[in-house]
Design an enzyme around this catalytic site. Structure first.
Site, PDB file in Angstrom:
ATOM      1  N   ASP A 169       0.835  -1.198   0.000  1.00  0.00           N
ATOM      2  CA  ASP A 169       0.000   0.000   0.000  1.00  0.00           C
ATOM      3  C   ASP A 169       0.873   1.253   0.000  1.00  0.00           C
ATOM      4  O   ASP A 169       1.730   1.423   0.862  1.00  0.00           O
ATOM      5  CB  ASP A 169      -0.900  -0.020   1.243  1.00  0.00           C
ATOM      6  CG  ASP A 169      -1.922   1.101   1.271  1.00  0.00           C
ATOM      7  OD1 ASP A 169      -2.010   1.859   0.288  1.00  0.00           O
ATOM      8  OD2 ASP A 169      -2.635   1.209   2.283  1.00  0.00           O
ATOM      9  N   GLY A 173      -2.323  -4.692  -1.753  1.00  0.00           N
ATOM     10  CA  GLY A 173      -2.316  -3.256  -1.605  1.00  0.00           C
ATOM     11  C   GLY A 173      -3.299  -2.744  -0.573  1.00  0.00           C
ATOM     12  O   GLY A 173      -3.521  -3.375   0.471  1.00  0.00           O
ATOM     13  N   HIS A 174      -3.923  -1.605  -0.890  1.00  0.00           N
ATOM     14  CA  HIS A 174      -4.750  -0.851   0.058  1.00  0.00           C
ATOM     15  C   HIS A 174      -5.980  -1.633   0.509  1.00  0.00           C
ATOM     16  O   HIS A 174      -6.254  -1.740   1.700  1.00  0.00           O
ATOM     17  CB  HIS A 174      -5.161   0.454  -0.620  1.00  0.00           C
ATOM     18  CG  HIS A 174      -5.793   1.464   0.273  1.00  0.00           C
ATOM     19  ND1 HIS A 174      -5.121   2.064   1.324  1.00  0.00           N
ATOM     20  CD2 HIS A 174      -7.039   2.003   0.280  1.00  0.00           C
ATOM     21  CE1 HIS A 174      -5.921   2.933   1.929  1.00  0.00           C
ATOM     22  NE2 HIS A 174      -7.092   2.907   1.321  1.00  0.00           N
ATOM     23  N   PHE A 175      -6.737  -2.174  -0.444  1.00  0.00           N
ATOM     24  CA  PHE A 175      -7.972  -2.893  -0.120  1.00  0.00           C
ATOM     25  C   PHE A 175      -7.700  -4.401  -0.080  1.00  0.00           C
ATOM     26  O   PHE A 175      -8.091  -5.154  -0.969  1.00  0.00           O
ATOM     27  CB  PHE A 175      -9.078  -2.553  -1.121  1.00  0.00           C
ATOM     28  CG  PHE A 175      -9.654  -1.178  -0.930  1.00  0.00           C
ATOM     29  CD1 PHE A 175     -10.372  -0.862   0.214  1.00  0.00           C
ATOM     30  CD2 PHE A 175      -9.476  -0.191  -1.885  1.00  0.00           C
ATOM     31  CE1 PHE A 175     -10.910   0.401   0.403  1.00  0.00           C
ATOM     32  CE2 PHE A 175     -10.012   1.080  -1.707  1.00  0.00           C
ATOM     33  CZ  PHE A 175     -10.722   1.377  -0.561  1.00  0.00           C
TER      34      PHE A 175
END
Length: 337
Positions: free
Chosen positions: A285, A311-313
């Site tokens: 992320d 990553g982020h999600f």
């Protein structure tokens, strides 16, 4: 003779025909009166524990949408979403927890299915969000809860924690920051806006609510992007593109500056109350860098840390890894009490 539901329905419809019940012989012998019963995995009228309910509560005159599932008397798990999504990000996790836990996942005002009041009459701030979620939990009778905090969910949830520290039974932390070193280079344009607060600085970060930026949050750092449904960024972007919503999001970017001075209070809560913590972090992320995950161990040395290759999600491609970790963690925490 046991009949399928489809057969029973067909026979029921046929019974309304005038010829039904007349000539009843066939090559299989005399017809029998069917037993009109459907064989179902759950009793008629019952609700499976994993059924998700979509509800709305009125908090300070604002309709706050939330998803709820699981036994009403089960231990509560509060799911607090990030930017730019909503409780939609938890749609696949909720059924994995609802077998034992009462799961509550709200949308903040301006996100998802909750109201988006005009900025002139509603304060879009993390402090206000925390107060509204607190009021929602009181309305729902949720007096103690484990919290899953992600992105914006961290400053919202940690505000709840320092207000009601005894209510927090456990923390599940996923790419949600509480340390200054977690705000890396990606935050420089937002920090410049915090420093000056001008229209020029505000306009400079307006691209953060565009479709390319939303798609980036879902796909960057993901090992196999084909596992990420395009429905995610199209769903989120449709809501971001509602009239007035861009300014709501830019207001929240600016208000994020109020979270940083509270980091010391958040960290004091970790040290003093020592909530059991599971950290499941997408290590690729760029918004909340991996260093922010390691920082928690200074104040929560017994936390369980899992760095995931995503990553982020993280839930979008790592649910099969995260759901067992979360269930095992929650089960162990509840067995201790």
């Amino acid at each position: 003779m046991r009949l399928s539901c489809a057969t029973v329905i067909a026979l029921t419809i046929a019974s309304a025909h005038p010829a039904f019940g007349q000539s009843t012989t066939s090559a299989f012998g005399p017809a029998e009166t069917p037993v009109r019963r459907c064989i179902s995995p759950t009793p008629f009228g019952s609700v499976d524990a994993s059924t998700v309910h979509y509800r709305t509560a009125v908090i300070s005159g604002v309709n706050v949408f939330y998803r709820e599932a699981g036994p009403v008397d089960g231990p509560v798990v509060l799911l607090l979403h990030g930017f730019p999504t909503s409780s939609h990000m938890f749609r696949n996790l909720i059924p994995n927890l609802a077998h034992r836990y009462r799961v509550i996942a709200p949308d903040y005002p301006g996100f998802g299915q909750s109201d988006s009041p005009d900025r002139s009459r509603f304060s879009y701030s993390f402090a206000n969000y925390a107060e509204m979620i607190d009021a929602l939990l009181n309305q729902l009778g949720a007096k103690r809860y484990a919290m899953y905090v992600m992105d914006y969910g961290a400053p919202v949830g940690y505000r709840l924690a320092i207000k009601h520290p005894a209510r927090v039974t456990a923390l599940i932390i996923q790419n949600g920051n509480a340390y200054e070193e977690g705000l890396r280079e990606a935050w420089d344009p937002i920090k410049a806006y915090w420093k000056e607060g001008t229209e020029e600085r505000r306009n400079a970060i307006s691209s953060l609510v565009s479709l390319p930026a939303t798609k980036f949050l879902y796909t960057d750092g993901v090992r196999d992007p084909t596992r990420i449904s395009p429905d995610n960024w199209l769903h989120d972007q449709a809501l971001l593109d509602r009239p007035g919503n861009k300014d709501i999001q830019l207001d929240l970017f600016y208000d994020h500056r109020t979270n940083v001075p509270l980091y010391a209070a958040f960290q004091a809560f970790f040290r003093e109350w020592k909530p059991p913590a599971l950290i499941v972090w997408g290590k690729n992320d760029k918004v909340f860098a991996e260093v922010g995950a390691h920082a928690y161990l200074r104040d929560l040395p017994d936390a369980e840390l899992h760095l995931l290759d995503t990553g982020h999600f993280a839930l979008e491609d790592q649910l099969d890894v995260m759901a067992p970790l979360i269930n095992d963690f929650l089960d162990r925490m509840n067995e201790r009490r």
